[in-house]
Design a protein around this motif. Structure first.
Motif, PDB file in Angstrom:
ATOM      1  N   UNK A   1       0.848  -1.176   0.000  1.00  0.00           N
ATOM      2  CA  UNK A   1       0.000   0.000   0.000  1.00  0.00           C
ATOM      3  C   UNK A   1       0.894   1.239   0.000  1.00  0.00           C
ATOM      4  N   UNK A   2       0.607   2.185  -0.865  1.00  0.00           N
ATOM      5  CA  UNK A   2       1.419   3.397  -0.951  1.00  0.00           C
ATOM      6  C   UNK A   2       0.963   4.434   0.074  1.00  0.00           C
ATOM      7  N   UNK A   3       1.892   5.267   0.448  1.00  0.00           N
ATOM      8  CA  UNK A   3       1.608   6.319   1.424  1.00  0.00           C
ATOM      9  C   UNK A   3       1.280   7.604   0.676  1.00  0.00           C
ATOM     10  N   UNK A   4       0.180   8.232   1.041  1.00  0.00           N
ATOM     11  CA  UNK A   4      -0.223   9.487   0.423  1.00  0.00           C
ATOM     12  C   UNK A   4       0.226  10.630   1.322  1.00  0.00           C
ATOM     13  N   UNK A   5       0.994  11.550   0.763  1.00  0.00           N
ATOM     14  CA  UNK A   5       1.458  12.704   1.524  1.00  0.00           C
ATOM     15  C   UNK A   5       0.801  13.969   0.966  1.00  0.00           C
ATOM     16  N   UNK A   6       0.233  14.787   1.837  1.00  0.00           N
ATOM     17  CA  UNK A   6      -0.393  16.021   1.342  1.00  0.00           C
ATOM     18  C   UNK A   6       0.656  16.981   0.779  1.00  0.00           C
ATOM     19  N   UNK A   7       0.305  17.664  -0.285  1.00  0.00           N
ATOM     20  CA  UNK A   7       1.161  18.680  -0.897  1.00  0.00           C
ATOM     21  C   UNK A   7       0.318  19.922  -1.159  1.00  0.00           C
ATOM     22  N   UNK A   8       0.950  21.072  -1.298  1.00  0.00           N
ATOM     23  CA  UNK A   8       0.181  22.287  -1.607  1.00  0.00           C
ATOM     24  C   UNK A   8      -0.565  22.147  -2.938  1.00  0.00           C
ATOM     25  N   UNK A   9      -1.683  22.807  -3.033  1.00  0.00           N
ATOM     26  CA  UNK A   9      -2.521  22.757  -4.231  1.00  0.00           C
ATOM     27  C   UNK A   9      -1.720  23.102  -5.483  1.00  0.00           C
ATOM     28  N   UNK A  10      -1.828  22.251  -6.491  1.00  0.00           N
ATOM     29  CA  UNK A  10      -1.167  22.487  -7.768  1.00  0.00           C
ATOM     30  C   UNK A  10       0.264  22.000  -7.850  1.00  0.00           C
ATOM     31  N   UNK A  11       0.786  21.405  -6.775  1.00  0.00           N
ATOM     32  CA  UNK A  11       2.186  20.967  -6.800  1.00  0.00           C
ATOM     33  C   UNK A  11       2.333  19.446  -6.825  1.00  0.00           C
ATOM     34  N   UNK A  12       1.238  18.719  -6.856  1.00  0.00           N
ATOM     35  CA  UNK A  12       1.325  17.269  -6.853  1.00  0.00           C
ATOM     36  C   UNK A  12       1.797  16.770  -8.224  1.00  0.00           C
ATOM     37  N   UNK A  13       2.470  15.628  -8.259  1.00  0.00           N
ATOM     38  CA  UNK A  13       2.923  15.078  -9.540  1.00  0.00           C
ATOM     39  C   UNK A  13       1.730  14.563 -10.350  1.00  0.00           C
ATOM     40  N   UNK A  14       1.791  14.739 -11.637  1.00  0.00           N
ATOM     41  CA  UNK A  14       0.698  14.301 -12.504  1.00  0.00           C
ATOM     42  C   UNK A  14       1.259  13.777 -13.819  1.00  0.00           C
ATOM     43  N   UNK A  15       0.666  12.710 -14.362  1.00  0.00           N
ATOM     44  CA  UNK A  15       1.103  12.213 -15.669  1.00  0.00           C
ATOM     45  C   UNK A  15       0.620  13.097 -16.822  1.00  0.00           C
ATOM     46  N   UNK A  16      -0.290  14.038 -16.535  1.00  0.00           N
ATOM     47  CA  UNK A  16      -0.812  14.918 -17.578  1.00  0.00           C
ATOM     48  C   UNK A  16       0.041  16.171 -17.701  1.00  0.00           C
ATOM     49  N   UNK A  17       0.301  16.558 -18.925  1.00  0.00           N
ATOM     50  CA  UNK A  17       0.991  17.809 -19.215  1.00  0.00           C
ATOM     51  C   UNK A  17       0.089  18.613 -20.145  1.00  0.00           C
ATOM     52  N   UNK A  18       0.327  19.910 -20.299  1.00  0.00           N
ATOM     53  CA  UNK A  18      -0.479  20.680 -21.253  1.00  0.00           C
ATOM     54  C   UNK A  18      -0.386  20.104 -22.669  1.00  0.00           C
ATOM     55  N   UNK A  19       0.777  19.625 -23.058  1.00  0.00           N
ATOM     56  CA  UNK A  19       0.947  19.054 -24.396  1.00  0.00           C
ATOM     57  C   UNK A  19       0.100  17.792 -24.564  1.00  0.00           C
ATOM     58  N   UNK A  20       0.097  16.959 -23.523  1.00  0.00           N
ATOM     59  CA  UNK A  20      -0.670  15.717 -23.605  1.00  0.00           C
ATOM     60  C   UNK A  20      -2.172  16.000 -23.582  1.00  0.00           C
ATOM     61  N   UNK A  21      -2.579  16.975 -22.802  1.00  0.00           N
ATOM     62  CA  UNK A  21      -4.000  17.306 -22.687  1.00  0.00           C
ATOM     63  C   UNK A  21      -4.572  17.862 -23.986  1.00  0.00           C
ATOM     64  N   UNK A  22      -3.755  18.520 -24.796  1.00  0.00           N
ATOM     65  CA  UNK A  22      -4.255  19.123 -26.037  1.00  0.00           C
ATOM     66  C   UNK A  22      -3.830  18.371 -27.289  1.00  0.00           C
ATOM     67  N   UNK A  23      -3.172  17.246 -27.144  1.00  0.00           N
ATOM     68  CA  UNK A  23      -2.616  16.521 -28.297  1.00  0.00           C
ATOM     69  C   UNK A  23      -3.668  16.136 -29.332  1.00  0.00           C
ATOM     70  N   UNK A  24      -4.824  15.710 -28.896  1.00  0.00           N
ATOM     71  CA  UNK A  24      -5.838  15.248 -29.837  1.00  0.00           C
ATOM     72  C   UNK A  24      -6.964  16.257 -30.008  1.00  0.00           C
ATOM     73  N   UNK A  25      -6.722  17.504 -29.661  1.00  0.00           N
ATOM     74  CA  UNK A  25      -7.786  18.494 -29.620  1.00  0.00           C
ATOM     75  C   UNK A  25      -7.996  19.299 -30.884  1.00  0.00           C
TER      76      UNK A  25
END
Length: 79
Positions: A1-25
Motif C-alpha cells: 500500500x502506498x503512502x499518500x502525503x499532502x502537498x500544496x494545491x497544484x504541486x502534486x505530480x501528474x502524468x498529464x501535461x499541457x501538451x498531452x491534454x491538447x494533443x488530440x484536440x
C-alpha cells in the motif's frame, strides 16, 4: 500500500501535461460556403495553437488556404 502525503494545491505530480491534454484536440470552427466550396477554420494544437483556413475542393480534398506560417486566429476577444 502506498503512502499518500499532502502537498500544496497544484504541486502534486501528474502524468498529464499541457501538451498531452491538447494533443488530440483538433477544433473545427466557423464553417461557411465561399465560391461554392465549404470552408472552415481549423484549430491545430499540434502546431502551437495555429488556426488555419481550410477549404474542401470540388474533388473532396481538404486543403489549407493559407501559407504554412500564417495564423488566421483573431486576438480581439482576448483579455
Amino acid at each position: 500500500m502506498s503512502v499518500v502525503r499532502p502537498t500544496p494545491c497544484g504541486t502534486w505530480p501528474s502524468p498529464l501535461s499541457p501538451q498531452r491534454a491538447t494533443a488530440a484536440g483538433l477544433v473545427l470552427e466557423w464553417p461557411g460556403v465561399m465560391d461554392g466550396c465549404l470552408h472552415w477554420v481549423e484549430g491545430r494544437p499540434h502546431e502551437r495553437g495555429r488556426s488555419v483556413l481550410v477549404g474542401l475542393d470540388a474533388d473532396g480534398v481538404a486543403r489549407d488556404r493559407v501559407d504554412a506560417e500564417a495564423d488566421v486566429r483573431s486576438r480581439v476577444h482576448e483579455y
